[in-house]
Design an enzyme around this catalytic site. Sequence first.
Site, PDB file in Angstrom:
ATOM      1  N   SER A   1       0.652  -1.382  -0.299  1.00  0.00           N
ATOM      2  CA  SER A   1       0.181  -0.134  -0.049  1.00  0.00           C
ATOM      3  C   SER A   1       1.062   1.430  -0.541  1.00  0.00           C
ATOM      4  O   SER A   1       2.070   1.085   0.220  1.00  0.00           O
ATOM      5  CB  SER A   1      -0.994   0.173   1.273  1.00  0.00           C
ATOM      6  OG  SER A   1       0.154   0.056   2.254  1.00  0.00           O
ATOM      7  N   ASP A   2       0.304   2.892  -0.205  1.00  0.00           N
ATOM      8  CA  ASP A   2       0.755   3.800  -0.101  1.00  0.00           C
ATOM      9  C   ASP A   2       0.797   4.142   1.480  1.00  0.00           C
ATOM     10  O   ASP A   2      -0.397   3.124   1.595  1.00  0.00           O
ATOM     11  CB  ASP A   2       0.496   4.661  -0.869  1.00  0.00           C
ATOM     12  CG  ASP A   2       1.723   5.686  -1.474  1.00  0.00           C
ATOM     13  OD1 ASP A   2       1.760   6.199  -2.441  1.00  0.00           O
ATOM     14  OD2 ASP A   2       2.796   5.731  -0.342  1.00  0.00           O
ATOM     15  N   TRP A   3       1.964   5.075   2.139  1.00  0.00           N
ATOM     16  CA  TRP A   3       1.327   5.359   3.382  1.00  0.00           C
ATOM     17  C   TRP A   3       0.520   5.499   3.850  1.00  0.00           C
ATOM     18  O   TRP A   3       0.223   6.995   3.504  1.00  0.00           O
ATOM     19  CB  TRP A   3       3.142   6.601   3.656  1.00  0.00           C
ATOM     20  CG  TRP A   3       2.743   6.489   5.198  1.00  0.00           C
ATOM     21  CD1 TRP A   3       2.140   6.922   5.819  1.00  0.00           C
ATOM     22  CD2 TRP A   3       3.888   6.791   5.671  1.00  0.00           C
ATOM     23  NE1 TRP A   3       2.631   7.314   6.992  1.00  0.00           N
ATOM     24  CE2 TRP A   3       3.767   7.427   7.469  1.00  0.00           C
ATOM     25  CE3 TRP A   3       5.459   6.487   5.486  1.00  0.00           C
ATOM     26  CZ2 TRP A   3       4.971   7.334   8.062  1.00  0.00           C
ATOM     27  CZ3 TRP A   3       6.857   6.717   6.045  1.00  0.00           C
ATOM     28  CH2 TRP A   3       6.141   7.093   7.503  1.00  0.00           C
ATOM     29  N   GLY A   4      -0.650   5.114   4.689  1.00  0.00           N
ATOM     30  CA  GLY A   4      -1.398   4.710   4.949  1.00  0.00           C
ATOM     31  C   GLY A   4      -3.225   4.462   4.253  1.00  0.00           C
ATOM     32  O   GLY A   4      -4.044   4.651   4.788  1.00  0.00           O
ATOM     33  N   SER A   5      -2.417   4.242   3.132  1.00  0.00           N
ATOM     34  CA  SER A   5      -3.413   4.805   1.968  1.00  0.00           C
ATOM     35  C   SER A   5      -4.683   3.700   2.257  1.00  0.00           C
ATOM     36  O   SER A   5      -5.789   3.406   1.964  1.00  0.00           O
ATOM     37  CB  SER A   5      -3.122   4.104   1.139  1.00  0.00           C
ATOM     38  OG  SER A   5      -2.290   2.986   0.486  1.00  0.00           O
TER      39      SER A   5
END
Length: 746
Positions: free
Chosen positions: A288-292
């Site tokens: 995932s992207d950061w916190g996505s």
Amino acid sequence: MPFPKTLLLLTGLLAAGSPALAQQKALTPAVIEQRITELLGQMTLAEKAGQLIQYSGRELTGPASARKTDLLNSIRQGQVGSMLNVKGVQDTRAIQAEALKARLRIPLLFGLDVIHGYQTVFPVPLAEAASWDMAAIRESAHVAAREAAAAGIHWTFAPMVDVGRDPRWGRVMEGAGEDTYLGAQIARVRVLGFQGEKLGGTDAVMACAKHFAAYGATIAGRDYNAVDLSPQQLWEVYLPPFKAAVDAGAATFMNSFNTLNGVPATASRYLQRDILKGQWQYPGFVVSDWGSIREMVSWGYAHNISEAAQKAIAAGNDMDMENDAYFDALPKLVPEGKVDVKLIDDAVRRILRKKFELGLFDDPYKFSDARREKKVFRDPQHRVAARDVARKSMVLLKNERSVLPLTGQGKIALIGPLAKSKRDLAGGWTVIADTAQIVSAFDGIRQRAGKNAQLLYAKGCEAASDSRAGFAQAVETAKAADVIVLCVGETWDLSGEAKSRADISLPGVQQELFQALKATGKPIVAVLFAGRPLIFNRIADQADAILYAWFPGSEGGRALADVLFGDYNPSGKLPSTFPRLMGQIPISYQQYSTGRPVVDPKNIRYRSAYLDAPNTPRYAFGHGLSYTTFRYSDLKISQPRMTPAETVQVSFTLTNTGSRAGEEVVQLYLHDKVASVVRPLKELKDFQKLSLRPGESRTVSFTISRDKLAFYNHDLQWVAEPGAFRLLLGSASDDIRLEADLELTE
Ligand code: GLC
């Protein structure tokens, strides 16, 4: 902030030695799969979930998660499978030792944003794209991988392969510009540069194609926004660079913050399972992207983090970067019957496969070798490569009265807020903290100017303030000189992630400074440093010469001097369109005829045009001048028509008609005149960058195959429809030199 050294010392981590390396039988793909199966059979659900977790060693690129407090303990318990933002042999070795205390001794993956170099800073990716030099771009990624791998890094979150056509979006800096074909070629060489031919070498790292997908189409150019795209645009413009990354063997993918047609990309089964893992049969894993994952709640797509985790794993998101989602949620969702453990097993398998391929099970410390770290960082070839690609990236936008190249005689007034800057020339997404090693424009020009020239200097103004207090001194300095070199642009922190700008004009009073200097009547060369296209119409209209230097990295000042003094003949071509006005955005060279094309710019009544601006950009995609000139002649086509099974050769003669050796990027565009869905007036289908001596002629050939004539029709079928095509060969998308007709028959 990095792991406190005291904590590492207290736990005696720094003394950790490398365990004896038991030689294992050759790790063939079949053996790897077998070993993964055995390992999965031993893992508890919590240990499986742990492999899907990635945490940051420090808050470099996003808001921190809640579990920072007991992170080392989580690692010891096998509750973390990967770390990002931990770098250097000492820290990676120390933290890997912690992971090996867990029951199954599964090594950690260390990831980092090595976007354009590690210790040696290369030009920002958009700058490198302007070189159109695939070998130089590949070498840049290779050097970055060598240095990162020597510093304990297994995995870079690069290349960013998002096509970007909106310069308000700060992340255009990280990509390869607006064109799909150029972007796909660059995606391929960047993956190969980072990974080499096969994973596992200690001079290579895993690549990560990001951000999947269509992040560059974010509405209004505002970061983290929604994306609404037709299927044709998605498949024709935004997906091909990702497919090129798959074909090049990219080890990992990262999904993206944006929604695609209402669904967050992290939760998009269509993108991750139907296309990537299904149609493209992708064997790697998706992070995932950061916190996505967590952000699905903010999007209003999940009621809570548990539901977000459920949607993410179901959609094919394998690893959870800084979400605090998977570890707590998945071990509950499985017994609740909401998540099939098979999905988790598949995600774990994909991640463990990469750990085996990297050789980490054989030697978890193989990338953490202090001797190699020192040796690699001292390699002088790295700065040679950085200087080479930097000067190839610079784009000569204008050069009247041959003000450039500088003669190297007389007095040169070097003026401007970026003339002495080092930090700005590194651009965003730099790994190193110490930018003192960056060669500034002032340093580079002073070293090159030599004894026959005298270098005068004045700052003139700040890069982004309204004060004109420095103007007077700058004007006096200019009056005493024979030529002015004005260094202006953006500071490094105005492009990159979370750096969208509603106005991409030159910040502050830099154009006013230019006008004050222009009034002295001295020849004036404007050098622009930036991470994106900027609007600078007064400079564009009134400067004698303009060189777009982007953010050129560690060797930026020397590369700049190479070009300014003619030691290198500039060869860069714009990978992005430069608008005249904000109101033209989004803008790219791929325009449609429309039902009411502008035939006569003086008569635009009831035509597809603006009342207050031309449709044409300030500088077109593919534009870039040289200190020499090139003639295109003798266009030949092997046959005027072809069947879908045939190919046609297009050739012509390129001649260097000037007095200097130089490189030319020959661009081949194509127009499908009539089709079942309207086609752009130009599509880049091929290019070649050639170096010619003065007077030299070379025959240049391109092959036209069915695939170059194909497009996605209304039913998303990849078709080449019989009919008339126009082939256009040129030095820029708005500088077509030769044309030919081609007919595709049944
Ligand atoms: C950031 C970026 C992504 C980067 C990741 C890790 O938010 O969107 O490109 O790789 O976080 O730093």
